[in-house]
Each structure stands twice: as C-alpha cells, then as structure tokens.
Design a protein around this motif. Sequence first.
Motif, mmCIF file in Angstrom:
data_model
loop_
_atom_site.group_PDB
_atom_site.id
_atom_site.type_symbol
_atom_site.label_atom_id
_atom_site.label_comp_id
_atom_site.label_asym_id
_atom_site.label_seq_id
_atom_site.Cartn_x
_atom_site.Cartn_y
_atom_site.Cartn_z
ATOM 1 N N GLN A 130 0.829 -1.210 0.000
ATOM 2 C CA GLN A 130 0.000 0.000 0.000
ATOM 3 C C GLN A 130 0.861 1.256 0.000
ATOM 4 O OE1 GLN A 130 -3.472 0.046 -0.196
ATOM 5 N NE2 GLN A 130 -3.158 2.217 -0.611
ATOM 6 N N SER A 168 -10.912 0.212 -6.951
ATOM 7 C CA SER A 168 -10.781 -0.980 -6.111
ATOM 8 C C SER A 168 -9.335 -1.368 -5.826
ATOM 9 C CB SER A 168 -11.488 -2.166 -6.763
ATOM 10 O OG SER A 168 -12.834 -1.865 -6.986
ATOM 11 N N ASP A 204 -7.140 0.446 -4.733
ATOM 12 C CA ASP A 204 -6.746 1.131 -3.507
ATOM 13 C C ASP A 204 -7.182 0.380 -2.248
ATOM 14 O OD1 ASP A 204 -5.310 3.260 -2.419
ATOM 15 O OD2 ASP A 204 -7.089 4.510 -2.185
ATOM 16 N N TYR A 205 -8.022 -0.643 -2.378
ATOM 17 C CA TYR A 205 -8.537 -1.363 -1.209
ATOM 18 C C TYR A 205 -8.020 -2.796 -1.116
ATOM 19 C CZ TYR A 205 -11.761 2.503 -1.800
ATOM 20 O OH TYR A 205 -12.298 3.754 -1.985
ATOM 21 N N GLU A 225 -7.916 -5.381 2.188
ATOM 22 C CA GLU A 225 -8.672 -6.635 2.210
ATOM 23 C C GLU A 225 -7.762 -7.814 2.543
ATOM 24 O OE1 GLU A 225 -10.336 -6.473 -1.690
ATOM 25 O OE2 GLU A 225 -11.821 -4.951 -1.136
ATOM 26 N N ASP A 228 -9.695 -1.438 9.463
ATOM 27 C CA ASP A 228 -9.309 -0.276 8.663
ATOM 28 C C ASP A 228 -8.369 0.624 9.445
ATOM 29 O OD1 ASP A 228 -11.209 -1.433 7.082
ATOM 30 O OD2 ASP A 228 -12.477 0.331 6.894
#
Length: 197
Positions: free
Chosen positions: A43, A127, A129-130, A134, A147
């Motif tokens: 990330q 998506s 970015d997530y 996940e 989160d």
Amino acid sequence: MDRDSFWELIEECRRQAQSPDERLTWLRGELSRRSLTEVVQFQVCLDETTHEAFTWDLWAAADRIFGGWCSDDGFCYFGLWMVGLGREAFTRAVSEPDALAETPEVRRLVGSPREMWNDDDWPGWESLDYVAMEAYRVLSGVDDDCDEAFYGAVEAEQADGPESPGPLGERWDARSEEEAARKLPRLSAMFALRPLT
C-alpha cells in the motif's frame, strides 16, 4: 516490499488475469499469502506511485479522455488505473502524458461514446486502492477496526515527507483546444470534448 517488487507484482497480475476484477482477485490472493508487513508495504508503494502521477498535465490528459470533465475522485481512480497499465506505460505517461495515446487501453476507447464504456474498459480503478486492506483483514483475522489498524500501519511505514498541497506543475485548461493541441496533440485528436450543458 520495495518499488521493484511492487511493480513485479503488478506486472504478474497483468499476466495472470485480463479484467480488473480478475486482477484484483489474483492480487488479493497473492497478497494474502505474504506477511502483514509486505501487505502494508504494498500500500505504501501504491500510494507513493500514484503520488507521482498527481500532476496537472496528467489531470489534463484525464480530462481529454473523459471529454473535458474529470472530477477529483475520478482523477484519483485514473491514477490507480494508470498503475494497472504496468510500469513502462505508467512511467512514460508520468514524463509525457500524451504517451497515453499509445496504450491499447486508451486506443480501445477512441470513437466509442463514454456511455458505452464498460467496467473493464473504464479508465479508473478505485478498487485497487482497497486490495491491500482486504488482504490485511484476511491475514490479521480482525474485522472490527481493521481499517484503523491497517491505515495506522501504513502511516507508520511511510517516509516522513512534505505532503503536496495539490497536483504538481502548472494548472491549465484541457478544454482550451489551442493549449490542448499543443500539450496533448494525440489525445486531443483522439477525444472530442463533450458540449457544456
């Protein structure tokens, strides 16, 4: 995970699957087999990479592709989509935004009304970015407050540097045909502006 490892994962993702959803499934599975630290570092690399694309010239390129209108969120998702084009295309577009005209993903959109663009072709990939969050949730086994833990870990891993208050470079209007023809000649020829409503 360093920047080279990040890009290797993105390139492998491109080889393994065609559609954005299939790529996300593959990437989520791959990240879920790694350590929490590597997932967080993915990330961080993604954030750093998309920050490189946060320029007025690329926003103007997105404006042209979208017919003269690309929102703040749309531009963020456009930067994530550019990562999905792969390292070579991304790097070239950051240094020369008009080079996006050469990518098959952009060429596929030419002549097709925006209303007809499907999810697989749409030049935005929110998506992505997530996907690390996940995978972090799967690895940590924590649903509640995941989160907060994930973004706290990302922030702790990020290098302390000055935050850019806005896009880099000089702002200009991609709706100005004269300026767009000079700065983005290929994209301007490929994508007509939508009329003002």
